[in-house]
Scaffold this active site. Structure first.
Site, PDB file in Angstrom:
ATOM      1  N   CYS A  94      36.170  40.927  40.717  1.00  0.00           N
ATOM      2  CA  CYS A  94      35.852  40.687  42.111  1.00  0.00           C
ATOM      3  C   CYS A  94      36.586  39.454  42.625  1.00  0.00           C
ATOM      4  O   CYS A  94      36.515  38.381  42.016  1.00  0.00           O
ATOM      5  CB  CYS A  94      34.341  40.510  42.245  1.00  0.00           C
ATOM      6  N   GLU A  95      37.288  39.592  43.729  1.00  0.00           N
ATOM      7  CA  GLU A  95      38.044  38.463  44.258  1.00  0.00           C
ATOM      8  C   GLU A  95      37.153  37.402  44.898  1.00  0.00           C
ATOM      9  O   GLU A  95      37.616  36.303  45.186  1.00  0.00           O
ATOM     10  CB  GLU A  95      39.083  38.944  45.272  1.00  0.00           C
ATOM     11  N   HIS A  96      35.893  37.718  45.109  1.00  0.00           N
ATOM     12  CA  HIS A  96      34.975  36.750  45.723  1.00  0.00           C
ATOM     13  C   HIS A  96      34.284  35.862  44.697  1.00  0.00           C
ATOM     14  O   HIS A  96      33.918  34.724  45.007  1.00  0.00           O
ATOM     15  CB  HIS A  96      33.910  37.481  46.549  1.00  0.00           C
ATOM     16  N   HIS A  97      34.073  36.385  43.476  1.00  0.00           N
ATOM     17  CA  HIS A  97      33.296  35.638  42.488  1.00  0.00           C
ATOM     18  C   HIS A  97      33.992  35.520  41.128  1.00  0.00           C
ATOM     19  O   HIS A  97      33.468  34.842  40.241  1.00  0.00           O
ATOM     20  CB  HIS A  97      31.922  36.288  42.276  1.00  0.00           C
ATOM     21  N   GLN A 104      36.767  46.625  45.761  1.00  0.00           N
ATOM     22  CA  GLN A 104      36.855  48.033  45.370  1.00  0.00           C
ATOM     23  C   GLN A 104      37.494  48.865  46.471  1.00  0.00           C
ATOM     24  O   GLN A 104      38.252  49.804  46.198  1.00  0.00           O
ATOM     25  CB  GLN A 104      35.466  48.565  45.020  1.00  0.00           C
ATOM     26  N   HIS A 150      29.400  46.189  40.030  1.00  0.00           N
ATOM     27  CA  HIS A 150      29.937  44.857  40.285  1.00  0.00           C
ATOM     28  C   HIS A 150      28.986  43.843  39.654  1.00  0.00           C
ATOM     29  O   HIS A 150      27.827  43.713  40.072  1.00  0.00           O
ATOM     30  CB  HIS A 150      30.049  44.615  41.786  1.00  0.00           C
ATOM     31  N   CYS A 173      28.947  40.761  39.902  1.00  0.00           N
ATOM     32  CA  CYS A 173      28.504  39.715  40.828  1.00  0.00           C
ATOM     33  C   CYS A 173      27.191  40.111  41.496  1.00  0.00           C
ATOM     34  O   CYS A 173      26.415  39.250  41.923  1.00  0.00           O
ATOM     35  CB  CYS A 173      29.575  39.453  41.889  1.00  0.00           C
TER      36      CYS A 173
END
Length: 210
Positions: A100-103, A141, A169, A171
């Protein structure tokens, strides 16, 4: 060969080669890991963590190897000797591991990819390879699903492409709301699959068959 892929699937995620001027050394990467270990409350000099920064740096090169690979190069080779076959080609339940690019935590799931060829097909391993290229990057995704479909559509020029990804995910499972086992489903449809309920239903029927 239609080379539009250079303008489409790669637009959101830039290759590391494009950032050569700001390249980070292995030593800098390992130092950053030590900072994160200290921030988490750990002692990076204790025995169990002494080699962790080097291990993390090595693992990141593997986990994010997709930045150094070109989907177009993988998909250049096609086969025309298919006996006139033009019906569904489906490869399903391809294991998928991304982040995940956020976490920066894992996304774990499966990809199901189908296409209807015009006059040529890919070797089946190429579908798995293009999934691996886009998965081995920091992703959402939704973006990854669209990138895979667009790459196949651009380099094969088939009648249509359908991509379905189902993933958990971590996260969402390990932090935040902490709902383990929740699956996210995304789909990208190109050509004859887009707006065609019968083709979509046929694709889903084959995907759901054991």
């Amino acid at each position: 060969m239609d080379n539009r892929l250079k303008l489409n699937p790669e637009s959101k995620t830039t290759r590391l080669a494009d950032h050569a001027e700001g390249a980070v050394t292995r030593e800098e990467a390992e130092a950053a890991v030590r900072v994160l270990l200290r921030w988490s409350g750990e002692n990076p000099e204790r025995e169990g963590l002494r080699d962790t920064p080097a291990r993390v740096a090595r693992s990141y090169k593997e986990l994010f190897a997709g930045y150094e690979k070109d989907a177009g190069r993988e998909l250049q080779r096609t086969f025309t000797d298919v006996g006139g076959y033009s019906d569904l080609v489906l490869v399903k339940a391809i294991p998928l591991y991304s982040h995940c690019e956020h976490h920066l935590v894992p996304i774990i799931g499966w990809a199901h990819v189908a296409y209807r060829p015009n006059d040529r097909v890919f070797g089946l391993s190429k579908i798995a390879r293009v999934i691996e290229i886009y998965a081995r990057r920091l992703q959402t995704q939704e973006t990854m699903t669209a990138q895979i479909a667009r790459a196949i559509a651009d380099y094969l020029n088939p009648q249509g492409v359908a991509v379905l990804i189902e993933a958990e995910h971590l996260c969402m499972s390990m932090c935040g709301i902490q709902k383990q086992g929740a699956l996210t489903t995304t789909m990208a449809l190109e050509g004859c699959f887009a707006g065609n309920a019968a083709e979509q239903a046929r694709f889903m029927t084959f995907v759901r068959q054991n």
